[in-house]
Design a protein around this motif. Structure first.
Motif, PDB file in Angstrom:
ATOM      1  N   LYS A 342       0.829  -1.208   0.000  1.00 21.15           N
ATOM      2  CA  LYS A 342       0.000   0.000   0.000  1.00 21.15           C
ATOM      3  C   LYS A 342       0.865   1.260   0.000  1.00 21.15           C
ATOM      4  N   THR A 343       1.915   1.257   0.815  1.00 20.04           N
ATOM      5  CA  THR A 343       2.815   2.416   0.875  1.00 20.04           C
ATOM      6  C   THR A 343       3.542   2.623  -0.447  1.00 20.04           C
ATOM      7  N   GLU A 351      -3.815   4.292  -5.489  1.00 19.90           N
ATOM      8  CA  GLU A 351      -4.527   3.871  -4.284  1.00 19.90           C
ATOM      9  C   GLU A 351      -4.725   2.359  -4.275  1.00 19.90           C
ATOM     10  N   LEU A 352      -4.501   1.734  -3.140  1.00 16.29           N
ATOM     11  CA  LEU A 352      -4.838   0.324  -2.953  1.00 16.29           C
ATOM     12  C   LEU A 352      -6.087   0.273  -2.080  1.00 16.29           C
TER      13      LEU A 352
END
Length: 395
Positions: A342-343, A351-352
């Motif tokens: 995610k980062t 975006e995740l």
């Protein structure tokens, strides 16, 4: 016995369907030995990856059996969801298990009793047979799992965390929730004051006398230290994607069915799969288990299957994605990998956004207490399953 394909999974389901009613309820506790588990479904390795989904299995069962006659099988399907929901609400239990496991693996390195147990050399005929079956097939009948866990904890006096680790490394259907919490239950930690004790008579009865059980088994459980029940953390609030930009779908070995239900909700432009093999190897998961899940994932995701983060990030950027969707992973092997991905995606302006299937949306919030309170949600799920129009609106 377990081929990593949808075709094999569907064939196994079709073979079992005639027995999913009263036959299953009457004979499900019997363990007839390796490759003779005809009285139970043996679908769990495919359910674990959602190559076969809980809702699709139940729908097929209800096409052949009444809800009443199939009630016991439906309950057993829902037990896995209960464990997943329970741990999803209490992720600290998984973290505590991992911490204890790391300490105990070092402490018990070279410990004779531990080494003999995992090698199936305890001298207890039934336990050693189950240890061999586990290592060779990646599967055990559920009753055998309970007996083996009881002997490990209460008779051999070995830490339950090491037993859970042993099972998780070898079971094709092993997941953090059902495995960890089942071992805690046998030890007397899940329901405080309630342990599970295997008995010679019970083992002999339900294994058709295959074992003499040539050692006296514990007649009293190990003492359970007093502890505060784990606190409940609310489920994460999930965010829907916007209407602009290209959307990618990330498939994982925890929910292959996302390749069906997420594209029904959103317009997906590209699909890939990701197996967190580093997390698997850190936990010492057997190669047979990794190979099975990798092959299942490859069948559903196609050529774009990743096992390290950098190539996956490159794939996302090369396809000019603004959003990546995935089925929300249950607490377990994805817990450490998900924040890293995610980062990394965020750094690329992507975006995740994990999403939750209606099945989990209905059941997870109900896993606040025991199974019998949890199962009150089953009628709501069955109503959706039995009415196709409702299923479509709940995709």
């Amino acid at each position: 016995m377990f081929a990593p394909s949808k075709r094999a999974a569907q064939s196994a389901l079709e073979d079992f369907l005639p027995k999913a009613g009263t036959d299953y309820a009457a004979d499900r506790n019997s363990d007839y030995g390796p490759n003779r588990h005809h009285n139970v479904s043996t679908l769990s390795p495919w359910i674990r990856t959602r190559m076969l989904t809980e809702w699709a299995i139940i729908q097929s069962v209800l096409e052949e059996h009444s809800e009443k006659s199939a009630a016991k099988f439906i309950d057993e399907v829902c037990w896995r969801t209960y464990w997943k929901g329970w741990l999803q609400l209490r992720p600290a239990v998984w973290e505590e298990y991992l911490s204890a496991r790391a300490i105990l693996l070092e402490e018990y390195s070279g410990h004779l009793g531990y080494e003999k147990a995992i090698a199936g050399e305890t001298g207890i005929d039934c336990f050693d047979a189950w240890a061999t079956e586990l290592a060779e097939t990646g599967y055990l009948h559920n009753h055998a799992r309970m007996w083996a866990a009881s002997i490990w904890i209460h008779t051999l006096k070995l830490p339950w965390e090491l037993g859970a680790d042993w099972f998780l490394r070898h079971l094709l259907d092993g997941d953090a929730a059902s495995n960890t919490l089942s071992w805690r239950w046998v030890a007397g930690l899940h329901t405080l004051g309630k342990s599970y004790l295997a008995t010679t008579g019970n083992i002999q009865k339900y294994t058709s006398g295959r074992f003499s059980v040539n050692r006296r088994l514990a007649t009293a459980p190990i003492p359970v230290p007093e502890s505060t029940p784990p606190s409940i953390r609310p489920l994460s609030k999930l965010v829907q994607p916007g209407t602009e930009g290209r959307i990618g779908l990330l498939l994982t070995e925890d929910d292959l069915s996302a390749s069906d239900w997420l594209p029904q909700r959103f317009s997906v432009d590209a699909v890939s799969g990701f197996l967190p093999s580093t997390a698997y190897k850190e936990l010492g998961i057997d190669e047979k288990v990794i190979d099975f899940r990798r092959a299942c994932l490859a069948e559903r995701s196609g050529a774009d299957l990743f096992e390290s983060i950098d190539p996956f990030i490159d794939w996302c950027t090369s396809r000019k994605l603004s959003t990546v969707l995935m089925a929300e992973p249950p607490v377990g092997l994805w817990t450490t990998t998900l924040p890293v991905i995610k980062t990394r995606l965020f750094e690329e302006g992507i975006e995740l956004l994990p999403q939750r299937h209606w099945w989990d949306e209905i059941f997870y919030p109900k896993a606040t207490h025991g199974f019998f309170r949890f199962k009150q949600a089953i009628p709501s799920a069955l109503k959706i399953i039995k009415e196709p129009a409702m299923t479509e609106t709940h995709v």
